[in-house]
Design an enzyme around this catalytic site. Sequence first.
Site, PDB file in Angstrom:
ATOM      1  N   TYR A 274      16.917  -3.540 -27.194  1.00 28.30           N
ATOM      2  CA  TYR A 274      15.617  -4.379 -27.132  1.00 28.30           C
ATOM      3  C   TYR A 274      15.914  -5.883 -27.741  1.00 28.30           C
ATOM      4  CZ  TYR A 274      10.623  -5.185 -26.099  1.00 28.30           C
ATOM      5  OH  TYR A 274       9.634  -5.587 -25.777  1.00 28.30           O
ATOM      6  N   TYR A 319      12.005  -9.787 -18.416  1.00 34.21           N
ATOM      7  CA  TYR A 319      11.231  -9.022 -19.606  1.00 34.21           C
ATOM      8  C   TYR A 319      10.372  -8.251 -18.880  1.00 34.21           C
ATOM      9  CZ  TYR A 319       8.584  -8.069 -23.520  1.00 34.21           C
ATOM     10  OH  TYR A 319       7.663  -7.612 -24.579  1.00 34.21           O
TER      11      TYR A 319
END
Length: 357
Positions: A274, A319
Amino acid sequence: MQPFAGRAAVAGIGMTALTRESGRTEEDLAAEACRAACADAGIASREVDAVLSYHMNDSAPAVRVARALGIERLGWHNDIAGGGTQAASILGDAAMLIQARLARNILIYRALNGRSGTRMNTAPTGISTGISTYGLAGPIPLFAMAATRYLHDTGLAAEHLHAVVAQSRQNAAANPRALRRDPLTLDAYLARPYVCTPLRTVDCCQETDGACALLVSAVLDGPRVHAAVRGGGPGCSSMDRAPDAGTIFSAYVAPMVWDASGMRPADVDVALLYDAYSWLVPRQLEDFGFAAREELGTYLMERRHAWVNPHGGLLSEGYVHGLNNAAQAVRELRAGRSVALVTGFGGSYGSAALLVR
């Protein structure tokens, strides 16, 4: 080994186009991604009996998405309040439903208009009033302070953050979904304005409109959920109580995932980390045992991290709150990789999952 290890297969993945202005509702985006995941798995939407999603009050509820998909008899469903911490552990939620025989085919989705709608950089951090008075008014100032501490402790500098971002762009160059594919030189990197020192605009993940979905099944084939953990402790989400403001979730969940899986870092051949901010990549490489602290600078400058986020990650592809990284893990395993690590970040709390071919 966790009781659900190997029982749940990620049989289908689906994504919408990633844009900066979709012109569509989150429900419409979610339904498109979910239909694509079902088609990829080779089943009709009506065969789905559970729906899971996570959100920050910026998405479409599971019941509405199920209705849009034509699911007439919806079983277990959850709208989980929370952000990137869920990106990996929601796979564990699905696997536990399958292990408990509460569902056979489960849709997981994340849909958001993260650029044209509710923007993540304005999201509340949940930090205490005591430190919010010092200007930590959103995620970027909060994690910029944590980054400052980490860079100081490790000796990493701007050229190392550039190596992370530039490699992300290079990995994304062959990915048609990616919104950022242009090369980024060091001079161009240094010329970008700061959002909050030491983080420049390109050190921060994109704000994107789009949706991603996974079809997790007890009866279909695909990469298997081998382990999933979540947890955390005092750190960059609670700086006023933390012995180390630079400590993120991976310091806590890395030992947990190795213990739960019976695996070790050398078993992993692709990492989907991440990367909401560039400095999170070296921090996770260190915490998960892929690189020692004293070698991080050389590791990054030699681009030995090129195996991380081969699609460009959240910095360059787009995203979708980390779920697009989970979808990429499935693509990598289908293409011949053996073990994929997926992580979910939310400051000093988060999650990790291991998927196996």
